[in-house]
Design a protein around this motif. Structure first.
Motif, PDB file in Angstrom:
ATOM      1  N   GLY A 392       8.435  10.809  -0.805  1.00  0.00           N
ATOM      2  CA  GLY A 392       7.770   9.576  -1.234  1.00  0.00           C
ATOM      3  C   GLY A 392       7.082   8.860  -0.093  1.00  0.00           C
ATOM      4  O   GLY A 392       5.975   8.331  -0.251  1.00  0.00           O
ATOM      5  N   GLU A 393       7.690   8.833   1.088  1.00  0.00           N
ATOM      6  CA  GLU A 393       7.054   8.199   2.239  1.00  0.00           C
ATOM      7  C   GLU A 393       5.779   8.944   2.638  1.00  0.00           C
ATOM      8  O   GLU A 393       4.767   8.323   2.982  1.00  0.00           O
ATOM      9  CB  GLU A 393       8.039   8.170   3.413  1.00  0.00           C
ATOM     10  CG  GLU A 393       9.214   7.226   3.194  1.00  0.00           C
ATOM     11  CD  GLU A 393      10.200   7.289   4.336  1.00  0.00           C
ATOM     12  OE1 GLU A 393      10.066   8.206   5.183  1.00  0.00           O
ATOM     13  OE2 GLU A 393      11.103   6.431   4.389  1.00  0.00           O
ATOM     14  N   ALA A 394       5.824  10.275   2.599  1.00  0.00           N
ATOM     15  CA  ALA A 394       4.629  11.047   2.922  1.00  0.00           C
ATOM     16  C   ALA A 394       3.530  10.839   1.888  1.00  0.00           C
ATOM     17  O   ALA A 394       2.343  10.767   2.231  1.00  0.00           O
ATOM     18  CB  ALA A 394       4.985  12.528   3.033  1.00  0.00           C
ATOM     19  N   ALA A 395       3.905  10.740   0.604  1.00  0.00           N
ATOM     20  CA  ALA A 395       2.908  10.468  -0.433  1.00  0.00           C
ATOM     21  C   ALA A 395       2.292   9.089  -0.259  1.00  0.00           C
ATOM     22  O   ALA A 395       1.092   8.896  -0.485  1.00  0.00           O
ATOM     23  CB  ALA A 395       3.560  10.589  -1.814  1.00  0.00           C
ATOM     24  N   ARG A 396       3.083   8.127   0.164  1.00  0.00           N
ATOM     25  CA  ARG A 396       2.544   6.795   0.422  1.00  0.00           C
ATOM     26  C   ARG A 396       1.518   6.839   1.553  1.00  0.00           C
ATOM     27  O   ARG A 396       0.469   6.196   1.473  1.00  0.00           O
ATOM     28  CB  ARG A 396       3.699   5.866   0.791  1.00  0.00           C
ATOM     29  CG  ARG A 396       3.290   4.425   1.077  1.00  0.00           C
ATOM     30  CD  ARG A 396       4.474   3.651   1.601  1.00  0.00           C
ATOM     31  NE  ARG A 396       4.990   4.257   2.828  1.00  0.00           N
ATOM     32  CZ  ARG A 396       6.170   3.960   3.351  1.00  0.00           C
ATOM     33  NH1 ARG A 396       6.972   3.107   2.744  1.00  0.00           N
ATOM     34  NH2 ARG A 396       6.561   4.542   4.475  1.00  0.00           N
ATOM     35  N   ASP A 397       1.802   7.603   2.600  1.00  0.00           N
ATOM     36  CA  ASP A 397       0.833   7.741   3.689  1.00  0.00           C
ATOM     37  C   ASP A 397      -0.420   8.477   3.231  1.00  0.00           C
ATOM     38  O   ASP A 397      -1.531   8.157   3.658  1.00  0.00           O
ATOM     39  CB  ASP A 397       1.463   8.495   4.863  1.00  0.00           C
ATOM     40  CG  ASP A 397       2.572   7.695   5.525  1.00  0.00           C
ATOM     41  OD1 ASP A 397       2.621   6.468   5.309  1.00  0.00           O
ATOM     42  OD2 ASP A 397       3.399   8.299   6.242  1.00  0.00           O
TER      43      ASP A 397
END
Length: 406
Positions: A392-397
């Protein structure tokens, strides 16, 4: 004055002689040239290629995605890894595939029309007497298989932790030499003699499938509701908001208890009850995006050209709203998995006997003398949720516009 001299003088008036200050390219960020978007290749557009590059730049999230996919794909083939039925049986010159087709005991010379129990020594002898053989999966237990030949009372510790003294009674009865000759329970058994690794494998698959299914339907309902609210506004938005406020005031646990008392607990019953509340998490985000986007000039131009409301909503506004929505999906999956685990731990989840991580944690709490139960369930849930959060953090970036266009 000839023609060449006039041309040179005209150029001097347009751009004076001497050193010139370079003009920065129009595509800049903080005075620095922006990196060009990659050329379109395959089925991804340029902007989606840039988003994928941003996702890969977050190495923790990128490798978490591959690890999660690897574990999930492995769990999809759980029947070929942990099963109490062999892959292949050769009997009396014929081939049988018990993993795909159910055969009765009479097929192999037995006396009963019931489904064959391939772990039964009697049936194994019948097959061997006909010069047959069986090809087993790596683990000879399914999630509901009870190991009735444990060296110690259940819950039994992992086989590789057993001592020769503990294995001696079962070794004498079966005519074996050491503990390594027994059928391995790699992570031990639970309090009913069921293999922990098999239940862990099937439970991981069930949890992920439940989380993905709940997230899929929640996204469809939540995005649709938020789109209608944000696009039409007015009384539609006002009435919808009041309904959501009333609905969120109803305790979900009480509703789950009421439904469970009327309907037998099951995968789809639990999915339907949790779906009644899970779609609310996306409504506010999508509503805000549609409220912001409905006044854009290209939307007003589309209305002036007579484009229908559904086309404007789902073709022109929805792609913009989905950019923010996509960053929430991994977190919704992790929340769904955690909700299922918590309900199973409390006893309000899946039916008894189902492979469940929450039920494994509950057994660990009830059997303090068997730490492998609690540790196995805890580390599995912690690993799964950590991977989903990192993704999820990578998708946010990846969908961050400040990184996509710089």
């Amino acid at each position: 004055m000839d023609a060449s001299t006039e041309t040179r003088l005209a150029n001097d008036r347009i751009m004076p002689a001497g050193p010139q200050t370079p003009v920065p390219p129009p595509s800049t960020v903080d005075g620095k040239p922006a990196a060009p978007l990659p050329a379109t290749r395959g089925w991804l557009s340029r902007i989606n290629q840039r988003r994928w590059q941003n996702f890969k730049a977050n190495r923790r999230g990128y490798w978490s995605l591959w690890i999660f996919l690897f574990l999930f794909i492995i769990s999809l083939f759980a029947e070929f890894i942990a099963n109490d039925k062999p892959f292949y049986v050769r009997f009396d010159g014929k081939s049988y595939f018990p993993g795909l087709i159910t055969y009765s005991e009479t097929t192999f010379g037995g006396d009963f029309e019931t489904a064959a129990d391939y772990r039964d020594p009697f049936l194994q002898k019948l097959i061997a007497d006909k010069n047959g053989f069986m090809v087993w999966p790596p683990i000879h237990f399914s999630y509901d298989t009870h190991n009735l030949e444990l060296p110690v009372p259940a819950p039994s510790k992992p086989t590789w932790l057993l001592t020769q003294k503990e294995c001696e009674p079962i070794l004498k009865r079966k005519g074996l030499k050491s503990c390594s000759d027994l059928e391995y329970n790699w992570l031990g058994t639970d309090d009913q003699g069921r293999d922990v690794f098999a239940r862990l494998l099937y439970g991981f698959r069930l949890s992920v499938v439940f989380g993905l299914t709940l997230t899929f339907f929640s996204t469809i309902i939540g995005v649709g509701a938020g789109a209608i609210q944000g696009y039409f506004g007015g009384w539609t938005d006002l009435l919808f908001q009041r309904f959501i406020e009333i609905w969120t005031a109803v305790p979900s646990l009480y509703l789950l208890l009421i439904v469970s008392s009327v309907f037998p607990p099951g995968f789809f019953v639990l999915l339907g009850v949790l779906l009644l509340y899970s779609w609310l998490s996306l409504v506010g985000l999508v509503r805000a995006e549609f409220l912001r986007g409905r006044n854009f000039e290209y939307i007003q131009a589309a209305r002036a050209l007579g484009v229908s409301n559904p086309v404007i909503m789902f073709r022109h506004l929805l792609p913009n709203a989905m950019v923010a929505t996509m960053t929430y999906l991994p977190f919704i999956v992790s929340t769904s998995v955690m909700t299922l685990t918590a309900l199973d731990f409390l006893g309000f989840g899946l039916p008894p006997g189902s492979p469940s991580l929450g039920e494994l944690l509950s057994q660990g709490k009830a059997n303090i003398q068997a730490p492998w139960l609690g540790f196995t369930g805890f580390f599995t849930v912690a690993l799964m949720l950590s991977l989903l959060i990192f993704i999820g953090e990578a998708a946010r970036d990846a969908f961050d516009p400040r990184k996509t266009f710089q």
